[in-house]
Design a protein around this motif. Structure first.
Motif, PDB file in Angstrom:
ATOM      1  N   HIS A   1       0.873  -1.290   0.126  1.00  0.00           N
ATOM      2  CA  HIS A   1       0.041  -0.075   0.045  1.00  0.00           C
ATOM      3  C   HIS A   1       0.789   1.336  -0.090  1.00  0.00           C
ATOM      4  N   ALA A   2       1.865   1.253   0.975  1.00  0.00           N
ATOM      5  CA  ALA A   2       2.717   2.262   1.064  1.00  0.00           C
ATOM      6  C   ALA A   2       3.410   2.873  -0.499  1.00  0.00           C
ATOM      7  N   ALA A   3       3.730   1.657  -1.392  1.00  0.00           N
ATOM      8  CA  ALA A   3       4.242   1.710  -2.712  1.00  0.00           C
ATOM      9  C   ALA A   3       3.170   2.147  -3.590  1.00  0.00           C
ATOM     10  N   GLY A   4       1.746   2.102  -3.272  1.00  0.00           N
ATOM     11  CA  GLY A   4       0.829   2.523  -4.112  1.00  0.00           C
ATOM     12  C   GLY A   4       0.313   1.345  -5.048  1.00  0.00           C
ATOM     13  N   LYS A   5       0.769   0.111  -4.355  1.00  0.00           N
ATOM     14  CA  LYS A   5       0.121  -1.180  -5.083  1.00  0.00           C
ATOM     15  C   LYS A   5      -0.707  -1.811  -4.514  1.00  0.00           C
ATOM     16  N   TYR A   6      -1.533  -2.836  -5.292  1.00  0.00           N
ATOM     17  CA  TYR A   6      -2.513  -3.748  -4.717  1.00  0.00           C
ATOM     18  C   TYR A   6      -1.817  -4.867  -3.850  1.00  0.00           C
ATOM     19  N   ALA A   7      -2.576  -5.393  -2.844  1.00  0.00           N
ATOM     20  CA  ALA A   7      -2.335  -6.579  -2.174  1.00  0.00           C
ATOM     21  C   ALA A   7      -3.343  -7.692  -2.288  1.00  0.00           C
ATOM     22  N   ALA A   8      -2.989  -8.837  -2.753  1.00  0.00           N
ATOM     23  CA  ALA A   8      -3.976  -9.977  -2.948  1.00  0.00           C
ATOM     24  C   ALA A   8      -3.385 -10.914  -2.197  1.00  0.00           C
ATOM     25  N   ILE A   9      -4.129 -12.013  -2.018  1.00  0.00           N
ATOM     26  CA  ILE A   9      -3.638 -13.499  -1.106  1.00  0.00           C
ATOM     27  C   ILE A   9      -4.452 -14.493  -1.532  1.00  0.00           C
ATOM     28  N   PHE A  10      -4.136 -15.674  -1.278  1.00  0.00           N
ATOM     29  CA  PHE A  10      -4.823 -16.922  -1.245  1.00  0.00           C
ATOM     30  C   PHE A  10      -5.250 -17.201   0.059  1.00  0.00           C
ATOM     31  N   VAL A  11      -6.558 -17.613   0.389  1.00  0.00           N
ATOM     32  CA  VAL A  11      -7.059 -17.683   1.322  1.00  0.00           C
ATOM     33  C   VAL A  11      -7.329 -19.344   1.505  1.00  0.00           C
ATOM     34  N   VAL A  12      -6.871 -20.189   2.195  1.00  0.00           N
ATOM     35  CA  VAL A  12      -7.148 -21.632   2.113  1.00  0.00           C
ATOM     36  C   VAL A  12      -8.060 -21.995   3.410  1.00  0.00           C
TER      37      VAL A  12
ATOM     38  N   TYR B   1      -5.279  -6.621   2.686  1.00  0.00           N
ATOM     39  CA  TYR B   1      -5.480  -7.630   1.455  1.00  0.00           C
ATOM     40  C   TYR B   1      -6.643  -7.424   0.750  1.00  0.00           C
ATOM     41  N   GLN B   2      -6.822  -6.918  -0.508  1.00  0.00           N
ATOM     42  CA  GLN B   2      -8.100  -6.593  -1.024  1.00  0.00           C
ATOM     43  C   GLN B   2      -8.657  -7.463  -2.085  1.00  0.00           C
ATOM     44  N   LEU B   3      -7.623  -8.341  -2.393  1.00  0.00           N
ATOM     45  CA  LEU B   3      -8.277  -9.377  -3.580  1.00  0.00           C
ATOM     46  C   LEU B   3      -8.010 -10.827  -2.780  1.00  0.00           C
ATOM     47  N   LEU B   4      -9.210 -11.543  -2.486  1.00  0.00           N
ATOM     48  CA  LEU B   4      -9.017 -12.664  -1.593  1.00  0.00           C
ATOM     49  C   LEU B   4      -9.309 -13.916  -2.759  1.00  0.00           C
ATOM     50  N   ALA B   5      -8.281 -14.926  -3.006  1.00  0.00           N
ATOM     51  CA  ALA B   5      -8.395 -16.219  -3.898  1.00  0.00           C
ATOM     52  C   ALA B   5      -9.000 -17.220  -3.112  1.00  0.00           C
ATOM     53  N   MET B   6      -9.829 -17.978  -3.735  1.00  0.00           N
ATOM     54  CA  MET B   6     -10.256 -19.150  -2.700  1.00  0.00           C
ATOM     55  C   MET B   6     -11.242 -19.910  -3.771  1.00  0.00           C
ATOM     56  N   GLY B   7     -11.622 -21.060  -3.289  1.00  0.00           N
ATOM     57  CA  GLY B   7     -12.861 -21.597  -4.000  1.00  0.00           C
ATOM     58  C   GLY B   7     -12.580 -22.379  -5.170  1.00  0.00           C
ATOM     59  N   SER B   8     -11.551 -23.356  -5.174  1.00  0.00           N
ATOM     60  CA  SER B   8     -11.165 -24.081  -6.275  1.00  0.00           C
ATOM     61  C   SER B   8     -12.260 -25.348  -6.520  1.00  0.00           C
ATOM     62  N   GLU B   9     -12.507 -25.772  -7.511  1.00  0.00           N
ATOM     63  CA  GLU B   9     -13.491 -26.633  -7.759  1.00  0.00           C
ATOM     64  C   GLU B   9     -13.421 -27.786  -6.699  1.00  0.00           C
ATOM     65  N   HIS B  10     -12.084 -28.340  -6.447  1.00  0.00           N
ATOM     66  CA  HIS B  10     -12.131 -29.342  -5.494  1.00  0.00           C
ATOM     67  C   HIS B  10     -12.485 -28.911  -4.289  1.00  0.00           C
ATOM     68  N   ALA B  11     -12.148 -27.747  -3.551  1.00  0.00           N
ATOM     69  CA  ALA B  11     -12.794 -27.389  -2.452  1.00  0.00           C
ATOM     70  C   ALA B  11     -14.154 -27.196  -2.467  1.00  0.00           C
ATOM     71  N   LEU B  12     -14.923 -26.381  -3.568  1.00  0.00           N
ATOM     72  CA  LEU B  12     -16.278 -26.359  -3.629  1.00  0.00           C
ATOM     73  C   LEU B  12     -16.895 -27.655  -3.552  1.00  0.00           C
ATOM     74  N   ILE B  13     -16.469 -28.935  -4.238  1.00  0.00           N
ATOM     75  CA  ILE B  13     -17.031 -30.064  -4.518  1.00  0.00           C
ATOM     76  C   ILE B  13     -17.120 -30.741  -3.088  1.00  0.00           C
ATOM     77  N   ALA B  14     -15.902 -30.512  -2.401  1.00  0.00           N
ATOM     78  CA  ALA B  14     -15.685 -31.216  -0.960  1.00  0.00           C
ATOM     79  C   ALA B  14     -16.707 -30.811  -0.188  1.00  0.00           C
ATOM     80  N   LEU B  15     -16.794 -29.182  -0.170  1.00  0.00           N
ATOM     81  CA  LEU B  15     -17.464 -28.552   0.695  1.00  0.00           C
ATOM     82  C   LEU B  15     -18.926 -28.772   0.604  1.00  0.00           C
ATOM     83  N   GLY B  16     -19.556 -28.896  -0.722  1.00  0.00           N
ATOM     84  CA  GLY B  16     -20.927 -29.034  -1.075  1.00  0.00           C
ATOM     85  C   GLY B  16     -21.146 -30.436  -0.703  1.00  0.00           C
ATOM     86  N   ALA B  17     -20.316 -31.393  -1.080  1.00  0.00           N
ATOM     87  CA  ALA B  17     -20.695 -32.662  -0.478  1.00  0.00           C
ATOM     88  C   ALA B  17     -20.948 -33.199   1.052  1.00  0.00           C
TER      89      ALA B  17
END
Ligand code: 3PY
Ligand code: MG
Length: 254
Positions: free
Chosen positions: A204-215, A228-244
């Motif tokens: 942020h201090a450098a004027g750049k965005y911060a993103a992270i993977f959230v397991v 952190y402004q962009l959060l990555a999650m939810g692969s098909e594997h995780a979504l299928i396992a969670l849904g099941a």
């Protein structure tokens, strides 16, 4: 609205993470409530053809698309943009030279050395003239350099200062392996959390965005508070396992 304008407006966004190299599966993922969709070529099964075809349903769902390229394959960054991706995530950017090569593939001159030829991107996004596309592309497309090693941490300020690098993307699993010198893989390893917060603050201090993977979704609120402004999650594997598991638990309860 583009990914860039949403991040610039201060929104916090969740991207789905697709690893199944099939446009019909990407279509289903894109139809869920995620703000955007990332196609993963590093550890996921996506390849050039599945990225080319898989970006179409993401665009059809009106969502920004991101592509994570394999390690060091900066040529794929240009191709992902030519196919219509709005952002590219480069894993294991461990030196300023890595950052420079990544930025060169992502940005047209004078910032970088990207070659002209948005064969699919231009009609898929379908706005303006070629001159407009050339003028606006460097601003609109985002280059995220993954910070996931001690070497990257050592040169973080240099990576952040590299023209054409728009943000960093923290890979907490690899980061934990580096942090513990191979002792563990633990995306929420407590000892590294202060440093992970510091990485976002320095971005942020450098004027750049911060993103992270959230397991672990339980840490989502915590990393958002870190900046952190962009959060990555939810692969098909995780979504299928969670849904099941939710479905079967409900069935067993009834
Ligand atoms: C990591 O946590 O190392 C990642 O690369 C997330 O995808
Ligand atoms: Mg990683």
């Amino acid at each position: 609205m583009s990914l860039k304008s949403r991040l610039a407006a201060g929104e916090t966004l969740c991207t789905a993470w697709s690893g199944v190299p099939d446009a019909l599966t990407v279509e289903l993922v894109a139809q869920q409530g995620f703000d955007c969709v990332t196609l993963d070529m590093q550890h996921g099964g996506h390849h050039e053809d599945s990225v080319l075809r898989g970006l179409a349903p993401v665009l059809a769902a009106g969502k920004p698309s991101l592509v994570r390229i394999p390690v060091g394959r900066f040529d794929m960054a240009s191709r992902a943009l030519d196919f219509g991706a709005e952002a590219v995530i480069a894993p294991m950017v461990n030196s300023v030279e890595d950052a420079r090569q990544f930025a060169a593939a992502m940005k047209y001159p004078p910032v970088g050395a990207r070659s002209w030829g948005p064969t699919y991107a231009f009609p898929r996004h379908g706005q303006g003239s070629q001159q407009d596309w050339l003028r606006k592309s460097n601003e609109r497309t985002l280059a995220f350099a993954m910070i996931e090693t001690r070497a990257a941490l050592d040169v973080l300020d240099g990576i952040l200062a590299t023209p054409g690098i728009d943000g960093i993307f923290l890979g907490p699993s690899d980061f934990s392996i580096a942090w513990t010198k191979g002792g563990t893989v633990d995306s929420t390893h407590e000892d590294m959390m202060e440093t992970i917060a510091d990485v976002a603050a320095r971005a942020h201090a450098a004027g750049k965005y911060a993103a992270i993977f959230v397991v672990d979704p339980a840490v989502a609120g915590r990393v958002v508070k870190m900046g952190y402004q962009l959060l990555a999650m939810g692969s098909e594997h995780a979504l299928i396992a969670l849904g099941a598991s939710v479905l079967l638990a409900d069935v067993k309860k009834s």
